[in-house]
Enzyme design. Structure first.
Site, PDB file in Angstrom:
ATOM      1  N   SER A  82       0.723  -1.220   0.153  1.00 26.66           N
ATOM      2  CA  SER A  82       0.034  -0.024   0.055  1.00 26.66           C
ATOM      3  C   SER A  82       0.973   1.218  -0.098  1.00 26.66           C
ATOM      4  CB  SER A  82      -0.964   0.005   1.338  1.00 26.66           C
ATOM      5  OG  SER A  82      -1.831   0.828   1.143  1.00 26.66           O
ATOM      6  N   LEU A  83       0.834   2.000   0.911  1.00 28.65           N
ATOM      7  CA  LEU A  83       1.559   3.313   1.088  1.00 28.65           C
ATOM      8  C   LEU A  83       3.099   2.807   1.006  1.00 28.65           C
ATOM      9  CD1 LEU A  83       2.189   6.318   2.013  1.00 28.65           C
ATOM     10  CD2 LEU A  83       2.114   5.658   4.335  1.00 28.65           C
ATOM     11  N   MET A 144      -8.779  -0.225   8.490  1.00 24.18           N
ATOM     12  CA  MET A 144      -8.821  -1.562   8.471  1.00 24.18           C
ATOM     13  C   MET A 144     -10.077  -2.529   7.841  1.00 24.18           C
ATOM     14  SD  MET A 144      -6.887  -2.493  12.090  1.00 24.18           S
ATOM     15  CE  MET A 144      -5.647  -1.359  12.745  1.00 24.18           C
ATOM     16  N   THR A 145     -11.210  -1.875   8.119  1.00 23.81           N
ATOM     17  CA  THR A 145     -12.180  -2.552   7.690  1.00 23.81           C
ATOM     18  C   THR A 145     -12.441  -2.483   6.013  1.00 23.81           C
ATOM     19  OG1 THR A 145     -13.274  -1.914   9.714  1.00 23.81           O
ATOM     20  CG2 THR A 145     -14.743  -2.687   8.156  1.00 23.81           C
ATOM     21  N   ASP A 207      -9.889  -5.579  -4.473  1.00 22.54           N
ATOM     22  CA  ASP A 207      -9.317  -4.515  -3.753  1.00 22.54           C
ATOM     23  C   ASP A 207     -10.317  -3.157  -3.684  1.00 22.54           C
ATOM     24  OD1 ASP A 207      -7.838  -2.550  -2.181  1.00 22.54           O
ATOM     25  OD2 ASP A 207      -6.048  -3.320  -2.918  1.00 22.54           O
ATOM     26  N   HIS A 235      -7.475  -5.976   0.035  1.00 23.12           N
ATOM     27  CA  HIS A 235      -6.229  -5.115   0.105  1.00 23.12           C
ATOM     28  C   HIS A 235      -5.018  -5.816   0.677  1.00 23.12           C
ATOM     29  CE1 HIS A 235      -4.235  -1.352  -0.381  1.00 23.12           C
ATOM     30  NE2 HIS A 235      -4.250  -1.094   0.885  1.00 23.12           N
TER      31      HIS A 235
END
Length: 261
Positions: A82-83, A144-145, A207, A235
């Site tokens: 991700s980031l 997170m969800t 995702d 994700h």
């Protein structure tokens, strides 16, 4: 000023650096580190403002990249989620002699949506930024969800991520805000053609943060890269589909080997 980040190193073999995403910390990798450490020397880091590096406070994008490079092994494979994928990519662009292979997981060179490019709508990023000011713990939990949405085991995945992340100090609110700014502003698309090392891009088909269309659009930006799509993942494929994930990772890092989990 040199700022020391918190690192953990486990296992023996070729060096592999793992970089976590927004709102998380290095503990999120623990379930796969145990499996990877039989084949690799695995280095996990808590980015500035996160986990055991929380007291270091906020760092901007270039500072984050420089901080990780300052303590990373001299030469290793880099994997960013991700980031963390943005940070790993920028490190590979900045110091190509230090990054032998680049792996991005559920990541995009441009996270924010714009005309002709799928991504996170600016309204969603703005909403997260506003919510951060009110209750950053709840905001991280919501994120997170969102990460697990679409996954067949969403509840279980969220529980696992939460347990790992909450085992370390809470993230610094200013670092969280800076992270959202990075997700909103950074665009590495035009630099990707400069990457010289082997690149592997991993995606979850379900995702909600990095739409699967990005995976296909990226073929034009890095045509010689390896693309892996986990059909039932969202994700965080390394959590929801860890065995498949490790198999694909090993296939890319050491294609000459057979890997037994």
């Amino acid at each position: 000023m040199t700022t020391s980040l918190y690192w953990q190193t486990e296992g023996e073999g070729s060096d592999l650096v793992l970089i976590h995403g927004w709102g998380m910390n290095g503990a999120v990798w623990q379930p796969i580190v145990e499996k990877l450490s039989s084949q690799y020397r695995v280095h996990t880091v808590d980015l500035s403002g996160y986990g055991y590096s929380a007291e270091l406070g906020s760092a901007d994008f270039d500072e984050m990249v420089a901080q990780v490079l300052a303590q990373a092994p001299e030469k290793s494979a880099w994997l960013g989620w991700s980031l963390g994928g943005l940070i790993a990519t920028q490190a590979a662009l900045t110091a190509p002699d230090r990054v032998s292979q680049l792996i991005t997981v559920a990541s995009s060179p441009r996270f924010a949506a714009e005309k002709g490019w799928r991504g996170i709508k600016s309204a969603v990023l703005s909403q997260f930024t506003e919510q951060l000011k009110e209750d950053f713990t709840l905001t991280v939990e919501r994120f997170m969800t969102l990460q697990a949405m679409g996954s067949p085991n969403a509840k279980q995945d969220i529980k696992q991520v939460k347990r790992a992340v909450l085992s370390r100090p809470a993230p610094n609110p200013s670092a969280l805000a800076t992270g959202l700014t990075i997700l909103a502003d950074i665009d590495l698309r035009e630099s990707l053609s400069q990457l010289t090392m082997p690149v592997c891009r991993m995606y979850g088909r379900l995702d909600g943060l990095v739409p699967i269309k990005v995976a296909h659009d990226m073929d034009a930006f890095i045509p010689h890269s390896t693309k892996v799509v986990f059909e039932q993942a969202s994700h965080a494929p390394f959590i929801s589909h860890s065995d498949e994930f490790i198999t694909e990772l090993h296939r890319f890092l050491q294609p000459e080997d057979e890997f037994l989990i």
